[in-house]
Design a protein around this motif. Structure first.
Motif, PDB file in Angstrom:
ATOM      1  N   UNK A   1      24.627  82.022 -30.754  1.00 15.23           N
ATOM      2  CA  UNK A   1      23.883  82.096 -32.006  1.00 15.23           C
ATOM      3  C   UNK A   1      24.617  83.033 -32.955  1.00 15.23           C
ATOM      4  N   UNK A   2      25.208  82.510 -34.025  1.00 16.07           N
ATOM      5  CA  UNK A   2      25.992  83.376 -34.910  1.00 16.07           C
ATOM      6  C   UNK A   2      25.149  84.427 -35.617  1.00 16.07           C
ATOM      7  N   UNK A   3      23.857  84.153 -35.825  1.00 17.48           N
ATOM      8  CA  UNK A   3      22.990  85.142 -36.469  1.00 17.48           C
ATOM      9  C   UNK A   3      22.837  86.364 -35.575  1.00 17.48           C
ATOM     10  N   UNK A   4      22.582  86.141 -34.281  1.00 13.59           N
ATOM     11  CA  UNK A   4      22.468  87.263 -33.353  1.00 13.59           C
ATOM     12  C   UNK A   4      23.819  87.947 -33.150  1.00 13.59           C
ATOM     13  N   UNK A   5      24.896  87.174 -33.151  1.00  8.85           N
ATOM     14  CA  UNK A   5      26.230  87.787 -33.044  1.00  8.85           C
ATOM     15  C   UNK A   5      26.451  88.798 -34.162  1.00  8.85           C
ATOM     16  N   UNK A   6      26.072  88.414 -35.375  1.00  2.78           N
ATOM     17  CA  UNK A   6      26.234  89.320 -36.508  1.00  2.78           C
ATOM     18  C   UNK A   6      25.335  90.545 -36.364  1.00  2.78           C
ATOM     19  N   UNK A   7      24.102  90.334 -35.908  1.00  5.24           N
ATOM     20  CA  UNK A   7      23.178  91.460 -35.742  1.00  5.24           C
ATOM     21  C   UNK A   7      23.724  92.471 -34.741  1.00  5.24           C
ATOM     22  N   UNK A   8      24.275  91.976 -33.635  1.00  2.85           N
ATOM     23  CA  UNK A   8      24.771  92.894 -32.606  1.00  2.85           C
ATOM     24  C   UNK A   8      26.104  93.522 -32.991  1.00  2.85           C
ATOM     25  N   UNK A   9      26.833  92.880 -33.866  1.00  4.30           N
ATOM     26  CA  UNK A   9      28.097  93.465 -34.332  1.00  4.30           C
ATOM     27  C   UNK A   9      27.861  94.753 -35.111  1.00  4.30           C
ATOM     28  N   UNK A  10      26.674  94.923 -35.643  1.00  2.00           N
ATOM     29  CA  UNK A  10      26.369  96.129 -36.415  1.00  2.00           C
ATOM     30  C   UNK A  10      26.373  97.387 -35.560  1.00  2.00           C
ATOM     31  N   UNK A  11      26.269  97.242 -34.244  1.00  3.43           N
ATOM     32  CA  UNK A  11      26.280  98.408 -33.358  1.00  3.43           C
ATOM     33  C   UNK A  11      27.678  98.997 -33.211  1.00  3.43           C
ATOM     34  N   UNK A  12      28.703  98.253 -33.594  1.00  3.32           N
ATOM     35  CA  UNK A  12      30.092  98.734 -33.491  1.00  3.32           C
ATOM     36  C   UNK A  12      30.343  99.763 -34.593  1.00  3.32           C
ATOM     37  N   UNK A  13      30.667 101.018 -34.237  1.00  4.05           N
ATOM     38  CA  UNK A  13      30.901 102.041 -35.278  1.00  4.05           C
ATOM     39  C   UNK A  13      32.102 101.747 -36.159  1.00  4.05           C
ATOM     40  N   UNK A  14      32.993 100.857 -35.705  1.00  4.32           N
ATOM     41  CA  UNK A  14      34.176 100.517 -36.503  1.00  4.32           C
ATOM     42  C   UNK A  14      33.896  99.459 -37.564  1.00  4.32           C
ATOM     43  N   UNK A  15      32.712  98.875 -37.535  1.00 11.35           N
ATOM     44  CA  UNK A  15      32.351  97.839 -38.506  1.00 11.35           C
ATOM     45  C   UNK A  15      31.732  98.502 -39.727  1.00 11.35           C
ATOM     46  N   UNK A  16      32.480  98.513 -40.848  1.00 13.23           N
ATOM     47  CA  UNK A  16      31.916  99.004 -42.102  1.00 13.23           C
ATOM     48  C   UNK A  16      31.392  97.812 -42.904  1.00 13.23           C
ATOM     49  N   UNK A  17      30.893  98.069 -44.106  1.00 18.64           N
ATOM     50  CA  UNK A  17      30.260  96.999 -44.874  1.00 18.64           C
ATOM     51  C   UNK A  17      31.246  95.881 -45.206  1.00 18.64           C
ATOM     52  N   UNK A  18      32.468  96.233 -45.620  1.00 22.81           N
ATOM     53  CA  UNK A  18      33.446  95.218 -45.980  1.00 22.81           C
ATOM     54  C   UNK A  18      33.804  94.351 -44.782  1.00 22.81           C
ATOM     55  N   UNK A  19      34.014  94.985 -43.647  1.00 19.27           N
ATOM     56  CA  UNK A  19      34.357  94.205 -42.453  1.00 19.27           C
ATOM     57  C   UNK A  19      33.196  93.313 -42.043  1.00 19.27           C
ATOM     58  N   UNK A  20      31.971  93.821 -42.213  1.00 18.11           N
ATOM     59  CA  UNK A  20      30.810  93.019 -41.859  1.00 18.11           C
ATOM     60  C   UNK A  20      30.715  91.782 -42.745  1.00 18.11           C
TER      61      UNK A  20
ATOM     62  N   UNK B   1      23.100  99.596 -42.028  1.00 17.91           N
ATOM     63  CA  UNK B   1      23.167  98.806 -40.796  1.00 17.91           C
ATOM     64  C   UNK B   1      21.770  98.514 -40.248  1.00 17.91           C
ATOM     65  N   UNK B   2      20.888  99.494 -40.307  1.00 13.82           N
ATOM     66  CA  UNK B   2      19.514  99.239 -39.865  1.00 13.82           C
ATOM     67  C   UNK B   2      18.844  98.199 -40.757  1.00 13.82           C
ATOM     68  N   UNK B   3      19.054  98.334 -42.058  1.00 15.58           N
ATOM     69  CA  UNK B   3      18.501  97.351 -42.987  1.00 15.58           C
ATOM     70  C   UNK B   3      19.051  95.957 -42.710  1.00 15.58           C
ATOM     71  N   UNK B   4      20.354  95.860 -42.522  1.00 20.21           N
ATOM     72  CA  UNK B   4      20.982  94.561 -42.267  1.00 20.21           C
ATOM     73  C   UNK B   4      20.488  93.965 -40.963  1.00 20.21           C
ATOM     74  N   UNK B   5      20.353  94.799 -39.922  1.00 11.61           N
ATOM     75  CA  UNK B   5      19.883  94.306 -38.622  1.00 11.61           C
ATOM     76  C   UNK B   5      18.491  93.700 -38.747  1.00 11.61           C
ATOM     77  N   UNK B   6      17.567  94.438 -39.370  1.00 12.65           N
ATOM     78  CA  UNK B   6      16.200  93.934 -39.519  1.00 12.65           C
ATOM     79  C   UNK B   6      16.192  92.654 -40.342  1.00 12.65           C
ATOM     80  N   UNK B   7      16.921  92.643 -41.457  1.00 15.71           N
ATOM     81  CA  UNK B   7      16.927  91.472 -42.341  1.00 15.71           C
ATOM     82  C   UNK B   7      17.484  90.243 -41.629  1.00 15.71           C
ATOM     83  N   UNK B   8      18.591  90.415 -40.931  1.00 12.45           N
ATOM     84  CA  UNK B   8      19.240  89.289 -40.257  1.00 12.45           C
ATOM     85  C   UNK B   8      18.347  88.709 -39.167  1.00 12.45           C
TER      86      UNK B   8
END
Length: 514
Positions: free
Chosen positions: A259-278, A464-471
């Motif tokens: 599920x790409x939606x859940x993949x994106x949500x869990x990617x937010x836990x990576x500290x190396x993922x900033x907004x641009x990379x996300x 990241x918390x906002x994005x996780x909840x929204x996604x």
């Protein structure tokens, strides 16, 4: 220790065992298939099952519910409560909002809202015999004016949905024919399962502990904590439990792994993922999977049923005005089909019973409703409460449409007292918690603004918390909107897709004026 099915993951099995042990100490032994009378001890035993989206919390809750039901534990819901017996054991499955409860009901788990379990219904004696029969606690009744065919429709409906109001509706009745009022619950219940427990505030948690000697919380620690008044602390209620009272589900299951939606949500836990990379990850996902859309504009067609999720109130108000302009809504009235969000009920204490009646039918703060048209009396609105089992309601309404320039809100409906509403074409991500929609539009410029501010909440960047909840509000499609534009609607607003039924209840607030 026996497990309910062979396909539970290791962490689910451990959590299932922990709940089984908790239930055994309360006199419900799933392994030995034995029930003993409820414990009358003071206090509440609490266990929390936590995990991120896709970790299997809902699956585990459903397995536990089915195991308890097969053992003979009765489900207590907000629409019916069977006859009290000293030896009976009961389970209530709760969620903070109508929408969250409806998500569980769609998965055949008979959930209700916390509010409806804090209050008990007062029944019409004649129709109570129908409910007793459906629940297996009485003989098939004979009701004047109700045919055998109608009773059979009720029986089939109850077998399929496990809902008394739905069964009554199938027989040609309405919940308001059966429930004549509500009162604050005076006696405790037994076992309580609470989904979306990350939304609980301390007062709700305290109320639940007073009612349930045994309480199991299911929650997502990555969501946003509830907004609380200053000085009353922060965080989620299960975070204060000792480690021995918490079990974490960490595995993402096979059915969710692609599920790409859940993949994106869990990617937010990576500290190396900033907004641009996300955002780069979102674009990559959108190129290969239609479940993720890189959107250049907001779709007005979706806003009537699925609000745009934003962070800033100014964005929310601007999008609401753009939505109304796109549909040609007059400045001084609402169009049929416009979405609203309940912002509370304004009634004096002497009308407490009317408040309970209205809240029990789904008009609690945060409830999403669709405006169906004016009521028969000035200031009244006919409404469809999204996610409620008896959704058609007529109520004295105070509708506020906030202005972009900070002036006083425009009020197209202004009863002297009743239910208050804000427009619901766009909502903040905080208020969206506990809800899910088929397709969700997230307004990315707001999250970029949060990222630029650099705010941190509970050790995690706020964006990241906002994005996780929204996604994770999206069930089948995530639309990541990157431009401040609105697409023209394809047609007029509609209400013909909503359940067609007469309004089930009217709040006669004006007639009660002194």
């Amino acid at each position: 220790m026996a497990l309910p099915a062979h396909d539970l993951s290791d962490d689910q099995a451990e959590a299932y065992d922990a709940v089984t042990e908790l239930l055994r100490s309360a006199g419900i032994d799933l392994d030995q298939e034995m029930l003993t009378p409820a414990d009358t001890r003071d206090g509440s035993s609490v266990l929390a099952i936590t995990g991120k989206a896709g970790s299997g919390k809902t699956l585990l809750l459903a397995r536990l519910y089915h195991a308890l039901e097969e053992l003979g534990v009765e489900v207590v819901s907000g629409d019916y409560e069977g006859r009290r017996r000293k030896d009976r054991r009961t389970l209530a499955i709760l969620a903070p909002t109508n929408k969250a409860a409806s998500v569980l009901r769609n998965r055949r788990v008979p959930a209700t809202t916390i509010h409806r379990i804090l209050y008990t219904p007062v029944y019409d004696p004649e129709y109570e015999t129908i409910a007793d029969w459906l629940a297996g606690q009485g003989d098939r009744p004979e009701i004047e004016g109700l045919s055998d065919e109608a009773l059979e429709r009720a029986r089939v409906s109850y077998e399929n949905h496990r809902s008394i109001p739905a069964a009554l509706a199938a027989a040609g009745l309405r919940g308001s024919d059966f429930i004549t009022g509500w009162k604050r619950r005076e006696e405790p219940l037994d076992i309580g399962f609470v989904d979306e427990s990350s939304m609980l505030d301390p007062k709700q948690f305290e109320d639940l502990q007073e009612i349930f000697p045994t309480l199991v919380l299911f929650g997502d620690p990555a969501q946003l904590p509830p907004v609380q008044p200053k000085g009353e602390g922060t965080g989620m209620v299960f975070e204060a439990l000792p480690p021995t009272r918490r079990r974490e589900l960490s595995r993402i299951h096979r059915q969710d792994a692609d599920n790409p939606i859940l993949d994106l949500a869990h990617a937010l836990a990576d500290p190396n993922v900033d907004f641009q990379r996300f955002e780069d990850m979102i674009q990559d996902a959108a190129r290969s999977d239609t479940r993720v859309v890189w959107a250049e504009r907001v779709e007005a067609d979706l806003m009537a049923r699925s609000p745009v999720l934003v962070w800033r109130n100014a964005t929310r108000i601007r999008l609401i005005h753009a939505f109304r302009a796109a549909y040609g809504a007059p400045e001084d009235e609402l169009l049929e089909g416009e979405p609203l969000i309940c912002d509370g009920i304004e009634l004096p204490l002497k009308h407490r019973k009317k408040r309970l009646d209205l809240e029990a039918r789904g008009l609690i703060k945060g409830a999403q409703v669709i405006y169906l048209g004016p009521g028969r009396r000035p200031g009244f609105s006919r409404l469809h409460v999204i996610g409620a089992e008896d959704p058609q309601v007529s109520a004295a309404s105070i509708v506020k449409i906030e202005q972009q320039d900070g002036e006083e809100p425009f009020i197209p409906f202004a009863a002297r007292m009743g239910a208050t509403f804000l427009h619901g074409a766009a909502v903040t991500i905080h208020k969206a918690q506990g809800s899910q929609w088929d397709r969700v539009q997230v307004f990315a410029p707001d999250l970029y603004a949060a990222a630029r501010m650099g705010r941190v909440e509970a050790g995690q960047p706020l964006w990241k918390r906002l994005a996780y909840v929204a996604i994770t509000r999206a069930e089948t499609q995530l639309r990541w909107v990157v431009r401040n534009r609105l697409a023209k609607p394809s047609g007029a607003l509609r209400i013909d897709d909503l359940q067609a039924a007469p309004a089930a209840f009217t709040l006669e607030a004006e007639s009660a004026d002194p």
